[in-house]
Design an enzyme around this catalytic site. Structure first.
Site, PDB file in Angstrom:
ATOM      1  N   ARG A  57       0.830  -1.212   0.000  1.00 19.45           N
ATOM      2  CA  ARG A  57       0.000   0.000   0.000  1.00 19.45           C
ATOM      3  C   ARG A  57       0.864   1.263   0.000  1.00 19.45           C
ATOM      4  O   ARG A  57       0.488   2.272  -0.598  1.00 19.45           O
ATOM      5  CB  ARG A  57      -0.943  -0.006   1.194  1.00 19.45           C
ATOM      6  CG  ARG A  57      -2.072  -0.990   0.980  1.00 19.45           C
ATOM      7  CD  ARG A  57      -3.196  -0.746   1.940  1.00 19.45           C
ATOM      8  NE  ARG A  57      -4.401  -1.394   1.461  1.00 19.45           N
ATOM      9  CZ  ARG A  57      -5.238  -2.085   2.220  1.00 19.45           C
ATOM     10  NH1 ARG A  57      -5.009  -2.222   3.498  1.00 19.45           N
ATOM     11  NH2 ARG A  57      -6.306  -2.642   1.695  1.00 19.45           N
ATOM     12  N   LYS A 218     -20.146 -15.090   1.772  1.00 20.34           N
ATOM     13  CA  LYS A 218     -21.574 -14.760   1.809  1.00 20.34           C
ATOM     14  C   LYS A 218     -22.154 -14.273   0.496  1.00 20.34           C
ATOM     15  O   LYS A 218     -21.578 -13.417  -0.160  1.00 20.34           O
ATOM     16  CB  LYS A 218     -21.774 -13.643   2.832  1.00 20.34           C
ATOM     17  CG  LYS A 218     -21.637 -14.077   4.259  1.00 20.34           C
ATOM     18  CD  LYS A 218     -22.203 -12.949   5.071  1.00 20.34           C
ATOM     19  CE  LYS A 218     -21.968 -13.076   6.538  1.00 20.34           C
ATOM     20  NZ  LYS A 218     -22.045 -11.742   7.140  1.00 20.34           N
ATOM     21  N   GLY A 371      -8.894  -7.303  -1.089  1.00 22.55           N
ATOM     22  CA  GLY A 371      -9.326  -8.209  -0.020  1.00 22.55           C
ATOM     23  C   GLY A 371      -8.654  -9.571  -0.065  1.00 22.55           C
ATOM     24  O   GLY A 371      -7.447  -9.687  -0.301  1.00 22.55           O
ATOM     25  N   GLY A 394     -13.457  -3.470  -0.598  1.00 23.77           N
ATOM     26  CA  GLY A 394     -14.814  -2.916  -0.495  1.00 23.77           C
ATOM     27  C   GLY A 394     -15.083  -1.919  -1.607  1.00 23.77           C
ATOM     28  O   GLY A 394     -16.136  -1.951  -2.260  1.00 23.77           O
TER      29      GLY A 394
END
Ligand code: AMP
Length: 414
Positions: A57, A218, A371, A394
């Site tokens: 990052r 999910k 992620g 996200g």
């Protein structure tokens, strides 16, 4: 580094015919010379005992920082790190980032004691052209995530110009991502530009066939994304824990596998929708199952329609790996978000490794959506073979869903 970055982006534009879609001002559209420039970065790096274990990052923020130094700006960096929940907690200090940046840039990166207040202000005022400083963790103040107006104003008062380059938090409306943009000229940096460019090009003007691979735990997290992707993709591959809700929706037993009962009807509709739209929807045809949710559990491989009642699916099986790899092999563009199984356990990582290898070996433009899938690609040493690995899980999911990100909307139009 900066030149290499620009060259590689140009190369990608040329080779794949991407078009620029960003209608927001960038750092190249404003004069930064001798200006105090507040740059929101995403320095949310993993730390172990105060040591940075992956500085990707930080490296991703360098093109913007180096451009500003070269163009004589007074650079004030800010970021969040971890979840200090509005309190000053030394373990979440950005001091290790300041030290690492000083090493990389070969010049001192001065560290303010706080985000706002006297120390930050006097340090900012003392900067010479080309100097770099960093503020403390913005999330040491609860006002940050509340997008508090006074806090945004105080942050803005440190600088003349705001640059947002934190793609990983661009989907959050916080003081340092949107609030501050109300009080200063606000533009985006190279990382945000690059992330938007890759994602928008892949979805809006893809080299076809466009193959999307979704995995993870999910369905509920990805409903919006699936619906949006069904309008755009040629093939949609669904693996991971979320696949079992779909398998159940087709009328098969799934034992103790993950299932969201309240999403079964929705999964049925999505399967119908894929058929109606001519999207090739691929689900696992076999599964690597375990008796319990533990790495050393008793395991075996079964076809998807022969799942024993007392087992649960923890990874895709070898037939699914082949099926998914074939679909990926002739893709023009691949977008991947979410692992195929519980890849954190070696025993159930094969499906995710197989898909990662297939993506790496294809000639497609490959975009890894941050992620867990990004973590997997780094873990398996395949990062260099991907066209783009997003720094925001996200945020990239929200882009795939077709949403506009508050941290981008807040910037000045061209
Ligand atoms: P997500 O945050 O929804 O992208 O989910 C990522 C997580 O899903 C990872 O931690 C995986 O271990 C987990 N996962 C993937 N496949 C399965 C599965 N079949 N059963 C349970 N968890 C899974």
């Amino acid at each position: 580094m900066f030149i290499i970055y620009l060259l590689s982006l140009d190369f990608i534009h040329e080779r794949f015919g991407f078009k620029m879609v960003l209608n927001k001002k960038t750092i190249e559209d404003i004069d930064v010379s001798s200006k105090k420039v507040l740059v929101r970065c995403d320095f949310n790096v993993p730390l172990q005992d105060g040591v940075i274990t992956n500085d990707k990052r930080i490296m991703s923020a360098l093109p913007t920082i180096e451009y500003l130094i070269k163009n004589n700006a007074k650079v004030i960096l800010c970021s969040h790190l971890g979840r200090p929940k509005g309190e000053f907690k030394p373990e979440f200090s950005l001091a290790p980032v300041a030290a690492r940046l000083s090493e990389i840039l070969g010049k001192e990166v001065k560290m303010a004691k706080d985000v706002v207040g006297e120390d930050a202000k006097s340090l900012a005022d003392s900067l010479n052209d080309g100097d770099v400083m960093i503020l403390e963790n913005v999330r040491f103040h609860k006002e940050e995530t509340a997008n508090d107006e006074e806090f945004s104003k105080a942050l803005a008062s440190l600088a003349d110009v705001f640059v947002n380059d934190a793609f990983g938090t661009a989907h959050r409306a916080h003081s340092s991502t949107t609030g501050v943009a109300t009080f200063l000229p606000a533009v985006c940096g190279y990382l945000i530009q690059k992330e938007l460019d890759f994602m928008n090009s892949a979805i809006e003007v893809p080299k076809r066939p466009l193959v999307a691979i979704l995995g993870g735990a999910k369905v509920s997290d990805k409903i919006g994304v699936i619906n949006a992707l069904l309008e755009k993709v040629d093939t949609l591959i669904i693996g991971g824990g979320m696949a079992y809700t779909f398998i159940k929706a087709m009328g098969y037993g799934i034992g103790n596998s993950l299932c969201e009962e309240d999403k079964i009807d929705l999964a049925k509709q999505m399967i119908e929708n894929a058929k109606a739209k001519g999207v090739n929807l691929l689900l696992p045809v076999d599964c690597h199952i375990g008796k319990t949710f533990e790495e050393n559990t008793e395991d075996s491989f079964v076809d998807f329609d022969k799942m024993p009642d007392d087992y649960l699916g923890l990874d895709i099986g070898p037939k699914s790996q082949d099926l998914f790899a074939k679909a990926v092999a002739d893709a023009g563009t691949i977008v991947w978000n979410g692992p195929m199984g519980v890849f954190e356990w070696d025993k159930f990582a094969s499906g995710t490794i197989a898909v990662a290898n297939a993506v790496a070996n294809s000639n497609a433009i490959s975009i890894i959506g941050g992620g867990d899938s990004a973590a997997a690609v780094y873990k398996f040493g395949l990062a260099d073979k991907m066209s783009h690995i997003s720094t925001g899980g996200g945020a990239s999911l929200e882009l795939l869903e077709g949403k506009e990100l508050p941290g981008i909307i807040a910037l000045n139009d061209k």
